[in-house]
Design an enzyme around this catalytic site. Sequence first.
Site, PDB file in Angstrom:
ATOM      1  N   HIS A 123      18.554  33.821  55.825  1.00 34.48           N
ATOM      2  CA  HIS A 123      19.874  33.164  55.896  1.00 34.48           C
ATOM      3  C   HIS A 123      20.765  33.731  57.004  1.00 34.48           C
ATOM      4  CE1 HIS A 123      19.147  30.822  52.364  1.00 34.48           C
ATOM      5  NE2 HIS A 123      19.106  31.854  51.553  1.00 34.48           N
ATOM      6  N   ASP A 160      10.327  30.121  50.573  1.00 38.42           N
ATOM      7  CA  ASP A 160      11.455  30.505  49.730  1.00 38.42           C
ATOM      8  C   ASP A 160      12.114  29.234  49.171  1.00 38.42           C
ATOM      9  OD1 ASP A 160      13.488  33.175  49.554  1.00 38.42           O
ATOM     10  OD2 ASP A 160      14.496  31.251  49.325  1.00 38.42           O
ATOM     11  N   ASP A 244      11.248  32.859  44.876  1.00 35.96           N
ATOM     12  CA  ASP A 244      12.238  32.293  43.960  1.00 35.96           C
ATOM     13  C   ASP A 244      11.994  30.815  43.665  1.00 35.96           C
ATOM     14  OD1 ASP A 244      12.829  31.894  46.622  1.00 35.96           O
ATOM     15  OD2 ASP A 244      14.874  32.659  46.513  1.00 35.96           O
TER      16      ASP A 244
END
Length: 309
Positions: A123, A160, A244
């Site tokens: 990110h 992810d 995740d």
Amino acid sequence: LAIISHEACLEHLTPSGHPECPERLSAVLAALEAPEFAGAARLEAPRAERSDLLRAHTERYLASLEAAIPETGWSRLDPDTWASPRSWEAALRAAGGAVAATDIVLTGRHRRAFVAVRPPGHHAERARAMGFCLLSNVAIAALHALEVHDLSRVAVVDFDVHHGNGTQDILWDEARALYISTHQFPLYPGTGARHERGAHGNILNIPLEAGTDGRAYDAVLEDEILPRLDAFRPELLFVSAGFDAHRDDPLAGLMLTEDDFARITRRLVAAATRHAGGRVVSVLEGGYDLHALAASAAAHVRELMEPTR
């Protein structure tokens, strides 16, 4: 296989209850102590060089990030992202681990590497920390591979559950880098729509609905990810390995299991074998249920170790 980590990555502290906690990395490292992983080389992540960071981030951003590191307690970099006194050291080791893994794989010391570090990276944009991330570890390593090792084509596959807006931001105008992201959408950070394709058509975003399971993911892998990798023919494959998307993760709603992550990894390694001499650099990203994270990371590394693929 080389497993690269550093104890400083456990010293990046976040406030009580924050999902991106040191226990995440501890759980992964404990899982990788199992006897089946005894054959992997264990290496200490070095600090990243400033020159490596500057390929991905601005000097102004790096200076502001260093200045934001507190002497005690925490500083808040964005609504979700915190720094503590050892966070800069941890971030340097995380990025440096990804760079070192790239060197190790491209010089033939090991064919594959798993970089077990935090804070995560995907990110972090060129000039902004966000989403628990300070430095864009995989993008830094990908640009290092292109510039220092003079590769012509590198690919990043990011599974992810959140879109890697930072990796996309940094690689947007890099025609030698293919970035492929699967992610739940809509979900944080709100980027990653199909129409975001990069300045050279070098970005493939594959938004997934909440509830997507392993069977549905396999179809995406077969229909979109693997054909795009085969067309691009990367000389090195990077994986942004966030776990995740597991069905037990508290931050999202995809329904993958550790067996799914093993199968995904197996197919990606096969693609790397077809085009890149089997060379894969995988870097830990998210994953916030400790048991699911540990089991999924172990399943992933088990496939990276497989000698016949």
